[in-house]
Design an enzyme around this catalytic site. Sequence first.
Site, PDB file in Angstrom:
ATOM      1  N   HIS A  63      28.443   6.220  16.918  1.00 41.91           N
ATOM      2  CA  HIS A  63      27.343   7.179  16.810  1.00 41.91           C
ATOM      3  C   HIS A  63      26.039   6.376  17.027  1.00 41.91           C
ATOM      4  CE1 HIS A  63      25.352  10.802  16.023  1.00 41.91           C
ATOM      5  NE2 HIS A  63      25.668  11.037  14.760  1.00 41.91           N
TER       6      HIS A  63
ATOM      7  N   CYS B 283      23.976   9.568   6.948  1.00 43.54           N
ATOM      8  CA  CYS B 283      23.668  10.209   8.231  1.00 43.54           C
ATOM      9  C   CYS B 283      23.600  11.727   8.095  1.00 43.54           C
ATOM     10  CB  CYS B 283      24.703   9.814   9.268  1.00 43.54           C
ATOM     11  SG  CYS B 283      26.391  10.219   8.764  1.00 43.54           S
TER      12      CYS B 283
ATOM     13  N   ARG C 145      28.954  15.048  22.706  1.00 42.79           N
ATOM     14  CA  ARG C 145      29.631  14.784  21.426  1.00 42.79           C
ATOM     15  C   ARG C 145      31.094  15.132  21.642  1.00 42.79           C
ATOM     16  NH1 ARG C 145      27.803  16.319  15.325  1.00 42.79           N
ATOM     17  NH2 ARG C 145      26.635  14.439  15.758  1.00 42.79           N
TER      18      ARG C 145
ATOM     19  N   GLN D  58      22.538   7.703  15.997  1.00 45.37           N
ATOM     20  CA  GLN D  58      22.328   7.662  14.548  1.00 45.37           C
ATOM     21  C   GLN D  58      21.861   6.263  14.136  1.00 45.37           C
ATOM     22  OE1 GLN D  58      22.868  10.298  12.155  1.00 45.37           O
ATOM     23  NE2 GLN D  58      21.694   8.837  10.964  1.00 45.37           N
TER      24      GLN D  58
ATOM     25  N   ASP E 264      28.915   7.825   4.097  1.00 46.44           N
ATOM     26  CA  ASP E 264      29.142   8.951   5.014  1.00 46.44           C
ATOM     27  C   ASP E 264      30.397   9.687   4.533  1.00 46.44           C
ATOM     28  OD1 ASP E 264      29.167  10.659   7.217  1.00 46.44           O
ATOM     29  OD2 ASP E 264      30.015   9.169   8.592  1.00 46.44           O
TER      30      ASP E 264
ATOM     31  N   ARG F  63      15.937  10.849  13.987  1.00 47.04           N
ATOM     32  CA  ARG F  63      16.856  11.102  15.100  1.00 47.04           C
ATOM     33  C   ARG F  63      16.066  11.535  16.332  1.00 47.04           C
ATOM     34  NH1 ARG F  63      22.157  12.306  14.302  1.00 47.04           N
ATOM     35  NH2 ARG F  63      22.165  12.145  16.574  1.00 47.04           N
TER      36      ARG F  63
HETATM   37  N1   CP Z   1      24.072  12.958  11.521  1.00 51.62           N
HETATM   38  C1   CP Z   1      24.514  13.838  12.428  1.00 51.62           C
HETATM   39  O1   CP Z   1      24.939  13.469  13.516  1.00 51.62           O
HETATM   40  O2   CP Z   1      24.421  15.129  12.036  1.00 51.62           O
HETATM   41  P1   CP Z   1      25.056  16.386  12.817  1.00 51.62           P
HETATM   42  O3   CP Z   1      26.543  16.226  12.776  1.00 51.62           O
HETATM   43  O4   CP Z   1      24.580  17.590  12.065  1.00 51.62           O
HETATM   44  O5   CP Z   1      24.553  16.371  14.214  1.00 51.62           O
HETATM   45  N1  NVA Z   2      31.519  10.305  10.401  1.00 50.92           N
HETATM   46  C1  NVA Z   2      31.031  11.646  10.556  1.00 50.92           C
HETATM   47  C2  NVA Z   2      29.607  11.646  11.004  1.00 50.92           C
HETATM   48  C3  NVA Z   2      28.970  12.997  11.106  1.00 50.92           C
HETATM   49  C4  NVA Z   2      27.564  12.924  11.594  1.00 50.92           C
HETATM   50  C5  NVA Z   2      31.907  12.407  11.531  1.00 50.92           C
HETATM   51  O1  NVA Z   2      32.295  11.841  12.570  1.00 50.92           O
HETATM   52  O2  NVA Z   2      32.243  13.562  11.253  1.00 50.92           O
END
Ligand code: CP
Ligand code: NVA
Length: 335
Positions: free
Chosen positions: A141, A274, A114, A144, A235, A302
Amino acid sequence: MARTPDISALEGLRGRSILRLVDLSADEIRAILSLARMVKADYGAFRGALSQRALVMLFEKPSLRTRLSFELGFQKLGGCVSFLDHRNERIGARESTADYGRNLERVADVIVARVFAHDTLVSLRKSCSAPIVNALSEIAHPCQALADAQTLVEHGIALESCHLAWMGDGNNVCLSLMELTAIMGGRMTVVTPAAHKPCPTLSAEIAAVAAKTGATIVLTSDPAAIKGAHAVYTDAWISMGQQDSAEKIASLRALSVTPEIMKIAGPQAKFMHCLPAHRGEEVVDPVIDGPQSVVFDQAENRMHAQNALLLALLGAVPASHGVRADAAQLLSQTR
Ligand code: CP
Ligand code: NVA
């Protein structure tokens, strides 16, 4: 007689990296979702499938669902996991990303990362022979979107004819769902303020994929366009790594998913997010806690969708570890 799902497309996934959903074909996505359904139905049939396999997780940003689902999911299949917390030091800061990748490939069978900059994943992929899986970057993502696809299918919505509505910021999750729609041939209505549309370069690239599959992706600022959608998705207005902006938040207020917005879509529409949710901003309590909401199905899926992906990337499916017979049986039972 029930038709046995075709999971032969999984064979071609062995050893590949998945940085964006467009790295997968429609057949590969269908096969991953079939396997995800099997895994979810009976973890016992996949016991030990990832025995002796090592997953290394590199996270530059916080996480609840992604971390939990990868760690617990991999362990449930018999693998071992190491989590490297990079929140205080970006990948590439202590030593080059290339050297980092060369170290990782000596110990890891697969890497889940990430990151702030998608290019970090691209650099890692160049320097490391182990498959890299994007666990969220500023532009994508994909895991997701796979879990969301599984959730839609579970709720009886075929991806090929799904009308998905997006309300809010044209962010990373939005882009991965646009990719999903473009690949599978469905329809997506993306409602954002004009200043917060999804990245034009990536939108054009995704439109080219859609042109080949017959998918329709409409970018608009008009919430009326979501009428009849199978699902309404939103989101966070400010994603991790973005500057907080009062102006941006003000421009998004009209797109908050309220009961009135859900009424425009219609009673058939599921509500999706998400998570984490910012209640009172992109969604209000009566919607996220209401009967149309499937957000916790998404969160659970997930783990199953990612496990299916990892089994395929590691060449551990249909089952070189003694699960072939069980898996074949499950295939016919879970249709
Ligand atoms: N949806 C998602 O990726 O959640 P987190 O940021 O908690 O991993
Ligand atoms: N768009 C959000 C998604 C979190 C799972 C972010 O990137 O923070």
